[in-house]
Design a protein around this motif. Sequence first.
Motif, mmCIF file in Angstrom:
data_model
loop_
_atom_site.group_PDB
_atom_site.id
_atom_site.type_symbol
_atom_site.label_atom_id
_atom_site.label_comp_id
_atom_site.label_asym_id
_atom_site.label_seq_id
_atom_site.Cartn_x
_atom_site.Cartn_y
_atom_site.Cartn_z
ATOM 1 N N MET A 1 1.019 -1.342 -0.039
ATOM 2 C CA MET A 1 -0.045 -0.059 0.296
ATOM 3 C C MET A 1 0.800 1.116 0.004
ATOM 4 S SD MET A 1 -3.105 1.184 2.493
ATOM 5 C CE MET A 1 -4.397 1.451 2.148
ATOM 6 N N LYS A 2 0.456 2.426 -0.621
ATOM 7 C CA LYS A 2 0.879 3.642 -0.979
ATOM 8 C C LYS A 2 0.701 4.252 0.648
ATOM 9 C CE LYS A 2 3.392 2.434 -4.296
ATOM 10 N NZ LYS A 2 5.108 1.902 -5.144
ATOM 11 N N THR A 3 1.561 5.013 0.628
ATOM 12 C CA THR A 3 1.536 5.819 1.573
ATOM 13 C C THR A 3 1.823 7.540 1.706
ATOM 14 O OG1 THR A 3 4.558 5.591 2.816
ATOM 15 C CG2 THR A 3 2.342 4.557 3.356
ATOM 16 N N ALA A 4 0.998 8.027 2.487
ATOM 17 C CA ALA A 4 1.677 10.254 2.409
ATOM 18 C C ALA A 4 1.753 9.833 3.323
ATOM 19 C CB ALA A 4 -0.220 10.467 1.819
ATOM 20 N N LEU A 5 2.037 11.310 4.254
ATOM 21 C CA LEU A 5 2.173 11.973 5.436
ATOM 22 C C LEU A 5 1.822 13.652 4.929
ATOM 23 C CD1 LEU A 5 3.279 12.453 8.412
ATOM 24 C CD2 LEU A 5 5.326 13.570 6.886
ATOM 25 N N THR A 6 0.649 13.960 6.434
ATOM 26 C CA THR A 6 0.038 15.133 6.066
ATOM 27 C C THR A 6 1.420 15.409 7.431
ATOM 28 O OG1 THR A 6 -1.162 16.662 6.274
ATOM 29 C CG2 THR A 6 -1.729 14.275 7.678
ATOM 30 N N ILE A 7 1.283 17.037 7.454
ATOM 31 C CA ILE A 7 1.855 17.716 8.584
ATOM 32 C C ILE A 7 1.091 18.984 7.943
ATOM 33 C CG2 ILE A 7 4.099 18.924 9.181
ATOM 34 C CD1 ILE A 7 5.820 17.089 6.989
ATOM 35 N N ALA A 8 0.052 19.091 9.335
ATOM 36 C CA ALA A 8 -0.260 20.637 9.041
ATOM 37 C C ALA A 8 -1.222 20.683 10.287
ATOM 38 C CB ALA A 8 -1.515 19.554 8.410
ATOM 39 N N GLY A 9 -2.046 21.513 10.473
ATOM 40 C CA GLY A 9 -2.556 21.912 12.302
ATOM 41 C C GLY A 9 -4.285 20.846 12.094
ATOM 42 N N SER A 10 -4.643 20.518 13.235
ATOM 43 C CA SER A 10 -5.361 19.648 13.867
ATOM 44 C C SER A 10 -6.959 20.788 13.525
ATOM 45 C CB SER A 10 -5.219 19.461 14.817
ATOM 46 O OG SER A 10 -6.275 18.482 15.296
ATOM 47 N N ASP A 11 -8.091 19.854 13.385
ATOM 48 C CA ASP A 11 -9.884 20.307 13.222
ATOM 49 C C ASP A 11 -10.166 19.963 14.371
ATOM 50 O OD1 ASP A 11 -11.805 21.544 13.081
ATOM 51 O OD2 ASP A 11 -12.034 21.695 11.396
ATOM 52 N N ALA A 216 -1.898 14.913 -3.263
ATOM 53 C CA ALA A 216 -0.566 13.968 -2.628
ATOM 54 C C ALA A 216 -0.909 12.845 -3.026
ATOM 55 C CB ALA A 216 -0.610 14.515 -1.243
ATOM 56 N N SER A 217 -1.978 11.874 -2.646
ATOM 57 C CA SER A 217 -2.478 10.747 -2.412
ATOM 58 C C SER A 217 -2.141 9.956 -3.757
ATOM 59 C CB SER A 217 -4.015 10.451 -1.499
ATOM 60 O OG SER A 217 -4.454 10.988 -0.574
ATOM 61 N N ASN A 218 -2.607 10.362 -4.264
ATOM 62 C CA ASN A 218 -2.638 10.438 -5.776
ATOM 63 C C ASN A 218 -0.759 10.735 -6.681
ATOM 64 O OD1 ASN A 218 -4.980 9.371 -7.407
ATOM 65 N ND2 ASN A 218 -6.139 11.231 -6.509
ATOM 66 N N LEU A 219 -0.730 11.324 -6.476
ATOM 67 C CA LEU A 219 1.174 11.240 -6.627
ATOM 68 C C LEU A 219 1.623 10.651 -5.822
ATOM 69 C CD1 LEU A 219 1.948 14.876 -6.186
ATOM 70 C CD2 LEU A 219 2.088 13.544 -8.128
ATOM 71 N N ASP A 224 0.931 10.706 -12.537
ATOM 72 C CA ASP A 224 1.741 12.259 -12.866
ATOM 73 C C ASP A 224 0.579 13.184 -12.528
ATOM 74 O OD1 ASP A 224 -0.391 12.879 -15.173
ATOM 75 O OD2 ASP A 224 0.742 11.563 -16.448
ATOM 76 N N LEU A 225 1.161 14.128 -12.201
ATOM 77 C CA LEU A 225 0.664 14.956 -12.074
ATOM 78 C C LEU A 225 -0.852 15.862 -12.503
ATOM 79 C CD1 LEU A 225 1.038 17.915 -9.641
ATOM 80 C CD2 LEU A 225 2.574 19.059 -10.938
ATOM 81 N N ASP A 226 -0.661 15.922 -13.902
ATOM 82 C CA ASP A 226 -2.049 16.347 -14.719
ATOM 83 C C ASP A 226 -2.824 15.060 -14.101
ATOM 84 O OD1 ASP A 226 -0.097 17.113 -15.910
ATOM 85 O OD2 ASP A 226 -1.210 17.372 -17.574
ATOM 86 N N THR A 227 -3.082 13.907 -13.980
ATOM 87 C CA THR A 227 -4.261 12.708 -13.326
ATOM 88 C C THR A 227 -4.351 13.399 -11.907
ATOM 89 O OG1 THR A 227 -2.667 11.521 -15.151
ATOM 90 C CG2 THR A 227 -4.119 10.626 -13.426
ATOM 91 N N ALA A 228 -3.239 13.178 -11.457
ATOM 92 C CA ALA A 228 -3.527 13.316 -9.875
ATOM 93 C C ALA A 228 -4.389 14.555 -9.532
ATOM 94 C CB ALA A 228 -2.252 13.546 -9.428
#
Length: 269
Positions: A1-11, A216-219, A224-228
């Motif tokens: 499975m591909k993985t992604a990290l989000t660096i952000a504030g909590s809501d 980010a998930s699609n990248l 590619d960027l256009d498709t993402a």
Amino acid sequence: MKTALTIAGSDSSGGAGIQADLKTMIANGVYAMTAITALTAQNTTGVQGIFEVTPEFLEQQIDSVFTDIRPDAVKIGMVSSVGLIESIAKKLKQYEAEKIVVDPVMVATSGSRLISEDAIGALKELLLPMATVLTPNIPETEVLSGMEVKTADDMIAAAKYISETYHCAVLCKGGHQLNDANDLLYRNGDYKWFNGKRIDNPNTHGTGCTLSSAIASNLAKGYDLDTAVERAKAYISGALAAMLDLGQGSGPMDHGFDFRGKGFAEEKA
């Protein structure tokens, strides 16, 4: 499975920030991880309080992620102080992070500034040049380019300036009454319009966070960027078209519109 990290504030109300990012990433088929820059007390009517983490603790979170489950893509959202921006830039360089989507959260949809001038300077100097793609809205595009953006041609000129200055792709988001659902992707001296359908839904809390996380998930999945961007726009259209209506202000979207277990279908039947 591909993985992604989000660096952000909590809501705390779950519609934007880290919570929107997590929901978006799981709905887009990647394993999501977080490094939290700030806790906020907020809901659909506004932000009632912000409690920032220390730069040292943010670095610890990023270390914990990269040394164990390396992310295939990174999304950066709300970072409001110079120290946090410096920490993120330092760590992403150290780990040679790839596929970085920066949502330069500076101006709320209401028009109020969310970050200090110092922090904008640090963002421009340290994070924007590392980005694969930036996703500014119209007010943020104006801040980054120093130009007024009133027309489609203005969007092209401003995106060109930002792309050439920071050497990254720029997805300048319409909306804010300009071109509504049409976004402009500018990179390497060329541009492409992504036309979306206008969805008459006043509940748009977290749309920026959601779009950048979907890209980010699609990248991360190797598109590619256009498709993402295309896939991310289709996802956000679905989440808006589901017409969730919660809260007394600008409510959240339905991140799970396409993601219902059997139990849900049986309940409806």
